[in-house]
Design a protein around this motif. Structure first.
Motif, PDB file in Angstrom:
ATOM      1  N   PHE A 120       0.912  -1.266  -0.027  1.00 47.27           N
ATOM      2  CA  PHE A 120       0.015  -0.119  -0.087  1.00 47.27           C
ATOM      3  C   PHE A 120       0.905   1.035  -0.179  1.00 47.27           C
ATOM      4  O   PHE A 120       0.687   2.103  -0.734  1.00 47.27           O
ATOM      5  CB  PHE A 120      -0.765  -0.056   1.161  1.00 47.27           C
ATOM      6  CG  PHE A 120      -1.826   1.133   1.232  1.00 47.27           C
ATOM      7  CD1 PHE A 120      -3.105   0.839   0.379  1.00 47.27           C
ATOM      8  CD2 PHE A 120      -1.980   2.149   2.009  1.00 47.27           C
ATOM      9  CE1 PHE A 120      -4.152   1.875   0.329  1.00 47.27           C
ATOM     10  CE2 PHE A 120      -2.924   3.181   2.017  1.00 47.27           C
ATOM     11  CZ  PHE A 120      -3.919   3.091   1.134  1.00 47.27           C
ATOM     12  N   ARG A 121       2.049   1.162   0.825  1.00 42.54           N
ATOM     13  CA  ARG A 121       2.880   2.476   0.882  1.00 42.54           C
ATOM     14  C   ARG A 121       3.582   2.724  -0.413  1.00 42.54           C
ATOM     15  O   ARG A 121       4.056   3.612  -1.027  1.00 42.54           O
ATOM     16  CB  ARG A 121       3.890   2.347   2.055  1.00 42.54           C
ATOM     17  CG  ARG A 121       4.704   3.324   2.091  1.00 42.54           C
ATOM     18  CD  ARG A 121       3.987   4.675   2.338  1.00 42.54           C
ATOM     19  NE  ARG A 121       4.737   5.882   2.455  1.00 42.54           N
ATOM     20  CZ  ARG A 121       4.248   7.217   1.970  1.00 42.54           C
ATOM     21  NH1 ARG A 121       3.255   7.288   1.943  1.00 42.54           N
ATOM     22  NH2 ARG A 121       5.037   8.351   2.281  1.00 42.54           N
ATOM     23  N   ALA A 122       4.035   1.630  -1.028  1.00 42.93           N
ATOM     24  CA  ALA A 122       4.563   1.487  -2.342  1.00 42.93           C
ATOM     25  C   ALA A 122       3.832   2.135  -3.330  1.00 42.93           C
ATOM     26  O   ALA A 122       4.116   3.149  -4.156  1.00 42.93           O
ATOM     27  CB  ALA A 122       5.045   0.167  -2.836  1.00 42.93           C
ATOM     28  N   ALA A 123       2.552   1.733  -3.522  1.00 47.64           N
ATOM     29  CA  ALA A 123       1.419   2.439  -4.392  1.00 47.64           C
ATOM     30  C   ALA A 123       1.208   3.792  -4.074  1.00 47.64           C
ATOM     31  O   ALA A 123       1.266   4.466  -4.850  1.00 47.64           O
ATOM     32  CB  ALA A 123       0.127   1.680  -4.078  1.00 47.64           C
ATOM     33  N   GLU A 124       1.176   4.260  -2.845  1.00 48.93           N
ATOM     34  CA  GLU A 124       0.986   5.631  -2.576  1.00 48.93           C
ATOM     35  C   GLU A 124       2.109   6.487  -2.989  1.00 48.93           C
ATOM     36  O   GLU A 124       2.027   7.594  -3.499  1.00 48.93           O
ATOM     37  CB  GLU A 124       0.801   5.948  -0.916  1.00 48.93           C
ATOM     38  CG  GLU A 124      -0.567   5.626  -0.344  1.00 48.93           C
ATOM     39  CD  GLU A 124      -0.611   6.020   1.077  1.00 48.93           C
ATOM     40  OE1 GLU A 124      -1.888   6.178   1.625  1.00 48.93           O
ATOM     41  OE2 GLU A 124       0.468   6.171   1.608  1.00 48.93           O
ATOM     42  N   LEU A 125       3.300   6.111  -2.641  1.00 50.99           N
ATOM     43  CA  LEU A 125       4.528   6.708  -3.012  1.00 50.99           C
ATOM     44  C   LEU A 125       4.505   6.794  -4.980  1.00 50.99           C
ATOM     45  O   LEU A 125       5.046   7.943  -5.149  1.00 50.99           O
ATOM     46  CB  LEU A 125       5.700   5.961  -2.615  1.00 50.99           C
ATOM     47  CG  LEU A 125       6.376   6.107  -1.480  1.00 50.99           C
ATOM     48  CD1 LEU A 125       7.572   5.363  -0.896  1.00 50.99           C
ATOM     49  CD2 LEU A 125       6.823   7.593  -1.279  1.00 50.99           C
ATOM     50  N   THR A 126       4.118   5.889  -5.655  1.00 51.81           N
ATOM     51  CA  THR A 126       4.160   5.900  -6.742  1.00 51.81           C
ATOM     52  C   THR A 126       3.293   6.865  -7.383  1.00 51.81           C
ATOM     53  O   THR A 126       3.350   7.714  -8.197  1.00 51.81           O
ATOM     54  CB  THR A 126       3.776   4.332  -7.365  1.00 51.81           C
ATOM     55  OG1 THR A 126       4.708   3.316  -6.835  1.00 51.81           O
ATOM     56  CG2 THR A 126       3.659   4.463  -8.937  1.00 51.81           C
ATOM     57  N   VAL A 127       2.040   7.102  -6.718  1.00 51.55           N
ATOM     58  CA  VAL A 127       1.035   7.952  -7.434  1.00 51.55           C
ATOM     59  C   VAL A 127       1.588   9.544  -6.948  1.00 51.55           C
ATOM     60  O   VAL A 127       1.459  10.426  -7.457  1.00 51.55           O
ATOM     61  CB  VAL A 127      -0.427   7.637  -6.685  1.00 51.55           C
ATOM     62  CG1 VAL A 127      -1.474   8.632  -7.011  1.00 51.55           C
ATOM     63  CG2 VAL A 127      -0.911   6.399  -7.293  1.00 51.55           C
ATOM     64  N   GLN A 128       1.820   9.449  -5.495  1.00 53.99           N
ATOM     65  CA  GLN A 128       2.443  11.034  -4.939  1.00 53.99           C
ATOM     66  C   GLN A 128       3.539  11.348  -5.778  1.00 53.99           C
ATOM     67  O   GLN A 128       3.736  12.671  -6.068  1.00 53.99           O
ATOM     68  CB  GLN A 128       2.907  10.767  -3.545  1.00 53.99           C
ATOM     69  CG  GLN A 128       1.814  10.644  -2.484  1.00 53.99           C
ATOM     70  CD  GLN A 128       2.308  10.347  -1.100  1.00 53.99           C
ATOM     71  OE1 GLN A 128       3.463  10.026  -0.827  1.00 53.99           O
ATOM     72  NE2 GLN A 128       1.441   9.865  -0.383  1.00 53.99           N
ATOM     73  N   ASN A 129       4.297  10.746  -6.434  1.00 49.73           N
ATOM     74  CA  ASN A 129       5.307  10.931  -7.137  1.00 49.73           C
ATOM     75  C   ASN A 129       4.978  11.299  -8.793  1.00 49.73           C
ATOM     76  O   ASN A 129       5.883  11.435  -9.758  1.00 49.73           O
ATOM     77  CB  ASN A 129       6.757   9.994  -6.963  1.00 49.73           C
ATOM     78  CG  ASN A 129       7.335  10.289  -5.969  1.00 49.73           C
ATOM     79  OD1 ASN A 129       7.974  11.409  -5.502  1.00 49.73           O
ATOM     80  ND2 ASN A 129       7.124   9.426  -4.817  1.00 49.73           N
ATOM     81  N   GLY A 130       3.879  11.013  -9.195  1.00 49.65           N
ATOM     82  CA  GLY A 130       3.165  11.169 -10.417  1.00 49.65           C
ATOM     83  C   GLY A 130       3.595   9.791 -11.473  1.00 49.65           C
ATOM     84  O   GLY A 130       3.526  10.203 -12.611  1.00 49.65           O
TER      85      GLY A 130
END
Length: 194
Positions: free
Chosen positions: A71-81
């Motif tokens: 979940f955190r990996a997916a959040e980071l991916t979206v937050q970084n565009g």
């Protein structure tokens, strides 16, 4: 109010206080101390590469720790565009500690006799004569100790984030938005402090 009512209210308040202390690690940034130790952390290695970690406390299951990591990996991916990420390296550590604590109610000293204590001799078939005294242990109940084993899990992954469509057939590639949508119902956030 009666004494029973007051005693009941105190017991309920203490039970609620203890229950609040014993909760699995929620999805939160890493916390090193307190009742809900653990959480996520990340380290940027390159513009599109991160090392992501999630550490749970002794009440957090391995499945939850690994789910929160994704979940955190997916959040980071979206937050970084970015649109999708690939797991390059992944590991889950299991830390096991055993605690041996003596029984707090076991006292081998009796009364105010100083160093005097009872002792017995008995004959056991096949064993011969044996002596028992509380200073050297109890042959019937052994040494009265409480042995408690605690497990904690910590997961880490190195991820690479990319834009565009996720490659088909790559089992290490994840669509970030799909991961967030699928895992969000299982994520438990910390309770707001009042």
């Amino acid at each position: 109010m009666s004494r029973k009512t007051i005693a009941f209210a105190v017991a309920v308040a203490l039970s609620a206080g203890l229950a609040a202390c014993a909760t699995p690690t929620p999805y939160q940034p890493v916390v090193r101390s307190g009742a809900t130790q653990g959480g996520y952390s990340e380290l940027r290695l390159e513009p599109n590469r991160f090392r992501v970690n999630f550490a749970g406390n002794s009440l957090t299951s391995r499945e939850t720790v690994e789910g929160y990591l994704l979940f955190r990996a997916a959040e980071l991916t979206v937050q970084n565009g970015y649109d999708w990420f690939a797991v390059v390296d992944r590991d889950t550590d299991k830390k096991v500690r055993s605690y041996v604590e003596p029984d707090p109610f076991y006292r081998p000293w009796y009364g105010s006799y100083g160093f005097w204590r009872p002792s017995w001799r008995y004959y056991g078939r096949g064993f011969g004569w044996h002596t028992w005294d509380p200073f050297w242990g109890d042959p019937f109940w052994a040494d009265r100790v409480d042995i408690r084993t605690v497990e904690r899990f910590e997961a880490s992954a190195e991820i690479v984030m990319e834009r565009g469509r996720k490659p088909e057939g790559d089992p290490k590639a994840f669509d970030a938005r799909a991961v967030i949508d699928n895992l969000r119902p299982r994520v438990q956030y910390p309770q707001p402090k009042t």
